[in-house]
Enzyme design. Structure first.
Site, PDB file in Angstrom:
ATOM      1  N   ASN A   1       0.841  -1.203   0.000  1.00 54.31           N
ATOM      2  CA  ASN A   1       0.000   0.000   0.000  1.00 54.31           C
ATOM      3  C   ASN A   1       0.871   1.246   0.000  1.00 54.31           C
ATOM      4  OD1 ASN A   1       0.580  -0.823   2.701  1.00 54.31           O
ATOM      5  ND2 ASN A   1      -1.139   0.335   3.513  1.00 54.31           N
TER       6      ASN A   1
ATOM      7  N   GLU B   1       0.278   5.241   0.634  1.00 52.41           N
ATOM      8  CA  GLU B   1      -0.695   6.249   1.067  1.00 52.41           C
ATOM      9  C   GLU B   1      -0.308   7.647   0.619  1.00 52.41           C
ATOM     10  OE1 GLU B   1      -1.274   5.651   5.284  1.00 52.41           O
ATOM     11  OE2 GLU B   1      -2.389   3.782   4.914  1.00 52.41           O
TER      12      GLU B   1
ATOM     13  N   CYS C   1      -4.054   0.562  -2.669  1.00 50.41           N
ATOM     14  CA  CYS C   1      -4.005  -0.690  -1.893  1.00 50.41           C
ATOM     15  C   CYS C   1      -2.892  -1.597  -2.418  1.00 50.41           C
ATOM     16  CB  CYS C   1      -5.324  -1.434  -2.009  1.00 50.41           C
ATOM     17  SG  CYS C   1      -6.668  -0.699  -1.063  1.00 50.41           S
TER      18      CYS C   1
ATOM     19  N   GLU D   1      -2.945  -4.824  -2.953  1.00 50.92           N
ATOM     20  CA  GLU D   1      -3.381  -5.788  -3.975  1.00 50.92           C
ATOM     21  C   GLU D   1      -3.337  -5.133  -5.353  1.00 50.92           C
ATOM     22  OE1 GLU D   1      -4.879  -4.946  -1.177  1.00 50.92           O
ATOM     23  OE2 GLU D   1      -6.117  -6.547  -0.371  1.00 50.92           O
TER      24      GLU D   1
ATOM     25  N   CYS E   1     -10.240  -5.230   0.485  1.00 51.76           N
ATOM     26  CA  CYS E   1     -11.398  -4.333   0.532  1.00 51.76           C
ATOM     27  C   CYS E   1     -12.296  -4.575  -0.686  1.00 51.76           C
ATOM     28  CB  CYS E   1     -10.926  -2.880   0.588  1.00 51.76           C
ATOM     29  SG  CYS E   1     -10.279  -2.263  -0.972  1.00 51.76           S
TER      30      CYS E   1
ATOM     31  N   CYS F   1     -10.775  -3.635  -4.099  1.00 57.15           N
ATOM     32  CA  CYS F   1      -9.781  -4.626  -4.552  1.00 57.15           C
ATOM     33  C   CYS F   1     -10.450  -5.892  -5.054  1.00 57.15           C
ATOM     34  CB  CYS F   1      -8.811  -4.951  -3.416  1.00 57.15           C
ATOM     35  SG  CYS F   1      -7.610  -3.636  -3.142  1.00 57.15           S
TER      36      CYS F   1
HETATM   37  N1  THU Z   1      -5.435  -1.431   2.300  1.00 55.02           N
HETATM   38  C1  THU Z   1      -4.879  -2.268   1.378  1.00 55.02           C
HETATM   39  O1  THU Z   1      -3.720  -2.094   0.969  1.00 55.02           O
HETATM   40  N2  THU Z   1      -5.629  -3.295   0.913  1.00 55.02           N
HETATM   41  C2  THU Z   1      -6.909  -3.557   1.295  1.00 55.02           C
HETATM   42  O2  THU Z   1      -7.547  -4.438   0.734  1.00 55.02           O
HETATM   43  C3  THU Z   1      -7.495  -2.810   2.408  1.00 55.02           C
HETATM   44  C4  THU Z   1      -6.782  -1.570   2.801  1.00 55.02           C
HETATM   45  C5  THU Z   1      -4.635  -0.301   2.798  1.00 55.02           C
HETATM   46  C6  THU Z   1      -5.157   1.040   2.361  1.00 55.02           C
HETATM   47  C7  THU Z   1      -4.589   1.941   3.435  1.00 55.02           C
HETATM   48  O3  THU Z   1      -3.261   2.287   3.063  1.00 55.02           O
HETATM   49  C8  THU Z   1      -4.512   1.052   4.669  1.00 55.02           C
HETATM   50  O4  THU Z   1      -4.639  -0.290   4.197  1.00 55.02           O
HETATM   51  C9  THU Z   1      -5.599   1.327   5.686  1.00 55.02           C
HETATM   52  O5  THU Z   1      -6.846   1.337   5.100  1.00 55.02           O
END
Ligand code: THU
Length: 126
Positions: A40, A42, A51, A53, A82, A85
């Site tokens: 991930n 941000e 994300c 994935e 999520c 994804c």
């Molecule tokens: N996140 C992912 O990388 N994948 C997911 O399927 C759920 C959330 C990340 C996004 C953000 O950087 C952190 O997790 C918190 O939401």
């Protein structure tokens, strides 16, 4: 532990997660045996975050590694992909095994079909 799962776990170290501190690693396995990772990433403008994935999937596609056979995702506490994804996984991979891992291990095996029942896809657009 197999290479796909250990790659997903190790990719958490690459995560850029200064706002949530929730590091996520992912890895995809290609039909030719290659393993491609993602994490991930941000952004201070939160919705622009990516994300893990999707990072892994988009890297694979960008490298012309399009035949994706499996995906692993690793978090501290075994979080599942999520909703966004799940849609992207379905679009790019169809029904594949998905391995959910926590910080040290595989904890559950599922599939993209189980995670996204009744998917919206190209079949509704033709
Ligand atoms: N996140 C992912 O990388 N994948 C997911 O399927 C759920 C959330 C990340 C996004 C953000 O950087 C952190 O997790 C918190 O939401």
């Amino acid at each position: 532990m197999n290479e796909l799962i250990s790659k997903a776990i190790s990719m958490r170290k690459r995560a850029r997660a200064p706002y949530s501190n929730y590091t996520v690693g992912a890895a995809v396995e290609i039909a030719n045996g290659n393993i491609i990772g993602g994490c991930n990433v941000e952004n201070a403008s939160y919705p622009l975050s990516n994300c893990a994935e999707q990072s892994a999937l988009f890297t694979a596609i960008s490298e012309d590694q399009t035949e994706i056979k499996a995906l692993a995702v690793a978090t501290e506490n075994g979080g599942f992909p999520c909703g966004a994804c799940r849609q992207v996984i379905w679009e790019l991979c169809g029904d594949i095994p998905i391995y959910i891992c926590d910080k040290d291990n595989l904890i559950i095996e599922t599939t993209s079909k189980v995670l996204l029942p009744n998917p919206f896809d190209v079949r509704k657009l033709t």
